[in-house]
Design a protein around this motif. Structure first.
Motif, PDB file in Angstrom:
ATOM      1  N   VAL A   3       5.501   8.520  -0.448  1.00 16.54           N
ATOM      2  CA  VAL A   3       5.106   8.159  -1.939  1.00 16.54           C
ATOM      3  C   VAL A   3       4.672   6.890  -2.367  1.00 16.54           C
ATOM      4  CG1 VAL A   3       5.749   8.739  -4.259  1.00 16.54           C
ATOM      5  CG2 VAL A   3       6.560  10.372  -2.497  1.00 16.54           C
ATOM      6  N   SER A   4       3.658   6.631  -3.074  1.00 17.19           N
ATOM      7  CA  SER A   4       3.335   5.468  -3.454  1.00 17.19           C
ATOM      8  C   SER A   4       3.097   5.345  -5.056  1.00 17.19           C
ATOM      9  CB  SER A   4       1.944   5.004  -2.624  1.00 17.19           C
ATOM     10  OG  SER A   4       1.380   3.668  -3.279  1.00 17.19           O
ATOM     11  N   GLU A   5       3.880   4.653  -5.474  1.00 14.38           N
ATOM     12  CA  GLU A   5       3.853   4.422  -6.981  1.00 14.38           C
ATOM     13  C   GLU A   5       3.738   2.874  -7.427  1.00 14.38           C
ATOM     14  OE1 GLU A   5       7.015   6.321  -8.966  1.00 14.38           O
ATOM     15  OE2 GLU A   5       6.560   8.317  -7.914  1.00 14.38           O
ATOM     16  N   PRO A   6       2.498   2.535  -7.544  1.00 10.75           N
ATOM     17  CA  PRO A   6       2.211   1.064  -8.082  1.00 10.75           C
ATOM     18  C   PRO A   6       3.199   0.613  -9.275  1.00 10.75           C
ATOM     19  CG  PRO A   6       0.137   2.047  -7.414  1.00 10.75           C
ATOM     20  CD  PRO A   6       1.275   3.156  -7.822  1.00 10.75           C
ATOM     21  N   LEU A   7       3.813  -0.277  -9.309  1.00  8.57           N
ATOM     22  CA  LEU A   7       4.927  -0.673 -10.218  1.00  8.57           C
ATOM     23  C   LEU A   7       4.081  -1.683 -11.284  1.00  8.57           C
ATOM     24  CD1 LEU A   7       8.175  -1.617  -8.278  1.00  8.57           C
ATOM     25  CD2 LEU A   7       7.408   0.653  -9.364  1.00  8.57           C
ATOM     26  N   LYS A   8       3.320  -2.631 -10.481  1.00  8.67           N
ATOM     27  CA  LYS A   8       2.335  -3.519 -11.401  1.00  8.67           C
ATOM     28  C   LYS A   8       1.086  -3.625 -11.030  1.00  8.67           C
ATOM     29  CE  LYS A   8       2.621  -8.053 -13.159  1.00  8.67           C
ATOM     30  NZ  LYS A   8       3.356  -9.617 -13.301  1.00  8.67           N
ATOM     31  N   LEU A   9       0.212  -3.265 -11.732  1.00  3.48           N
ATOM     32  CA  LEU A   9      -1.140  -3.584 -11.442  1.00  3.48           C
ATOM     33  C   LEU A   9      -1.884  -4.705 -11.796  1.00  3.48           C
ATOM     34  CD1 LEU A   9      -2.593   0.145 -12.302  1.00  3.48           C
ATOM     35  CD2 LEU A   9      -1.767  -0.787 -10.166  1.00  3.48           C
ATOM     36  N   ASN A  10      -2.599  -5.302 -10.786  1.00  2.00           N
ATOM     37  CA  ASN A  10      -3.382  -6.425 -11.315  1.00  2.00           C
ATOM     38  C   ASN A  10      -4.676  -6.379 -10.527  1.00  2.00           C
ATOM     39  OD1 ASN A  10      -3.156  -7.637  -8.559  1.00  2.00           O
ATOM     40  ND2 ASN A  10      -1.201  -8.371  -8.845  1.00  2.00           N
ATOM     41  N   SER A  11      -5.515  -7.313 -10.818  1.00  2.00           N
ATOM     42  CA  SER A  11      -6.910  -7.120 -10.241  1.00  2.00           C
ATOM     43  C   SER A  11      -6.908  -7.426  -8.911  1.00  2.00           C
ATOM     44  CB  SER A  11      -7.897  -8.063 -11.025  1.00  2.00           C
ATOM     45  OG  SER A  11      -7.611  -9.509 -10.846  1.00  2.00           O
ATOM     46  N   ALA A  12      -5.985  -7.751  -8.163  1.00  2.00           N
ATOM     47  CA  ALA A  12      -6.004  -8.303  -6.679  1.00  2.00           C
ATOM     48  C   ALA A  12      -6.176  -6.707  -5.737  1.00  2.00           C
ATOM     49  CB  ALA A  12      -4.482  -8.841  -6.189  1.00  2.00           C
ATOM     50  N   ILE A  13      -5.715  -5.696  -6.442  1.00  2.00           N
ATOM     51  CA  ILE A  13      -5.909  -4.362  -5.375  1.00  2.00           C
ATOM     52  C   ILE A  13      -7.107  -3.603  -6.000  1.00  2.00           C
ATOM     53  CG2 ILE A  13      -3.570  -4.621  -4.886  1.00  2.00           C
ATOM     54  CD1 ILE A  13      -3.027  -2.314  -6.983  1.00  2.00           C
ATOM     55  N   ASP A  14      -7.744  -3.874  -6.966  1.00  2.00           N
ATOM     56  CA  ASP A  14      -8.980  -3.247  -7.578  1.00  2.00           C
ATOM     57  C   ASP A  14     -10.007  -2.957  -6.539  1.00  2.00           C
ATOM     58  OD1 ASP A  14      -7.960  -3.286 -10.162  1.00  2.00           O
ATOM     59  OD2 ASP A  14      -9.371  -4.732 -10.894  1.00  2.00           O
ATOM     60  N   GLY A  15     -10.174  -1.609  -6.254  1.00  4.60           N
ATOM     61  CA  GLY A  15     -10.960  -1.189  -5.267  1.00  4.60           C
ATOM     62  C   GLY A  15     -10.496  -0.971  -3.808  1.00  4.60           C
ATOM     63  N   LEU A  16      -9.209  -1.493  -3.533  1.00  3.58           N
ATOM     64  CA  LEU A  16      -8.944  -1.405  -2.210  1.00  3.58           C
ATOM     65  C   LEU A  16      -8.239   0.123  -2.004  1.00  3.58           C
ATOM     66  CD1 LEU A  16      -6.434  -4.771  -1.874  1.00  3.58           C
ATOM     67  CD2 LEU A  16      -8.601  -4.133  -0.828  1.00  3.58           C
ATOM     68  N   ALA A  17      -8.601   0.451  -0.695  1.00  3.30           N
ATOM     69  CA  ALA A  17      -8.134   1.891  -0.308  1.00  3.30           C
ATOM     70  C   ALA A  17      -7.733   2.057   0.769  1.00  3.30           C
ATOM     71  CB  ALA A  17      -9.994   2.746  -0.272  1.00  3.30           C
ATOM     72  N   LEU A  18      -6.856   2.685   0.953  1.00  5.21           N
ATOM     73  CA  LEU A  18      -6.016   3.055   2.200  1.00  5.21           C
ATOM     74  C   LEU A  18      -6.739   4.236   3.178  1.00  5.21           C
ATOM     75  CD1 LEU A  18      -3.252   2.600   3.729  1.00  5.21           C
ATOM     76  CD2 LEU A  18      -2.449   4.652   2.420  1.00  5.21           C
ATOM     77  N   ARG A  19      -7.265   3.754   4.186  1.00  2.17           N
ATOM     78  CA  ARG A  19      -8.213   4.739   4.987  1.00  2.17           C
ATOM     79  C   ARG A  19      -7.571   5.331   5.860  1.00  2.17           C
ATOM     80  NH1 ARG A  19     -12.221   4.978   1.494  1.00  2.17           N
ATOM     81  NH2 ARG A  19     -12.942   2.885   1.139  1.00  2.17           N
ATOM     82  N   GLN A  20      -6.036   4.800   6.273  1.00  2.56           N
ATOM     83  CA  GLN A  20      -5.693   5.498   7.625  1.00  2.56           C
ATOM     84  C   GLN A  20      -4.199   5.498   7.547  1.00  2.56           C
ATOM     85  OE1 GLN A  20      -5.345   3.993  11.741  1.00  2.56           O
ATOM     86  NE2 GLN A  20      -6.767   5.896  12.223  1.00  2.56           N
ATOM     87  N   VAL A  21      -3.399   6.357   7.634  1.00  4.21           N
ATOM     88  CA  VAL A  21      -2.044   6.257   7.590  1.00  4.21           C
ATOM     89  C   VAL A  21      -1.310   6.738   9.050  1.00  4.21           C
ATOM     90  CG1 VAL A  21       0.213   7.018   6.667  1.00  4.21           C
ATOM     91  CG2 VAL A  21      -1.812   6.583   5.227  1.00  4.21           C
ATOM     92  N   ARG A  22      -0.260   5.913   9.661  1.00  4.66           N
ATOM     93  CA  ARG A  22       0.435   6.547  10.627  1.00  4.66           C
ATOM     94  C   ARG A  22       1.967   6.690  10.197  1.00  4.66           C
ATOM     95  NH1 ARG A  22      -2.946   2.890  14.558  1.00  4.66           N
ATOM     96  NH2 ARG A  22      -4.213   4.335  15.302  1.00  4.66           N
ATOM     97  N   ILE A  23       2.599   7.802  10.370  1.00  4.65           N
ATOM     98  CA  ILE A  23       4.040   7.956   9.888  1.00  4.65           C
ATOM     99  C   ILE A  23       4.797   7.933  10.881  1.00  4.65           C
ATOM    100  CG2 ILE A  23       5.660   9.137   8.679  1.00  4.65           C
ATOM    101  CD1 ILE A  23       2.807  10.162   7.024  1.00  4.65           C
ATOM    102  N   PHE A  24       5.740   7.194  11.297  1.00  4.47           N
ATOM    103  CA  PHE A  24       6.491   7.207  12.402  1.00  4.47           C
ATOM    104  C   PHE A  24       8.067   7.797  12.219  1.00  4.47           C
ATOM    105  CE2 PHE A  24       3.723   3.654  12.862  1.00  4.47           C
ATOM    106  CZ  PHE A  24       3.500   3.367  14.198  1.00  4.47           C
TER     107      PHE A  24
END
Length: 70
Positions: A3-24
């Motif tokens: 689960v990902s729940e951003p706690l504080k948003l700022n412009s530094a992550i605008d438009g950034l997308a997670l494209r791949q995930v590996r779960i160990f």
């Protein structure tokens, strides 16, 4: 579950997308993977390393998301 729940948003992550995930440490091959309540067939699992890979995601880092494997 991952689960990902951003706690504080700022412009530094605008438009950034997670494209791949590996779960160990996934103990057994999942029969189904669900991303934000949508089943996806685009995943792979390696039983020798116990790694679940989701190679083709497009999850905005500024939005909450959830990944489940069943």
């Amino acid at each position: 579950m991952l689960v990902s729940e951003p706690l504080k948003l700022n412009s530094a992550i605008d438009g950034l997308a997670l494209r791949q995930v590996r779960i160990f440490g996934v103990p057994s091959p999942p029969k189904r993977v669900v991303v934000n309540q949508q089943t996806t067939a685009d995943f792979s699992y390696r039983s020798d390393t116990k790694v679940l890979t989701l190679p083709s995601l497009s999850l905005l880092m500024s939005d909450a998301f959830e990944i489940q494997w069943l």
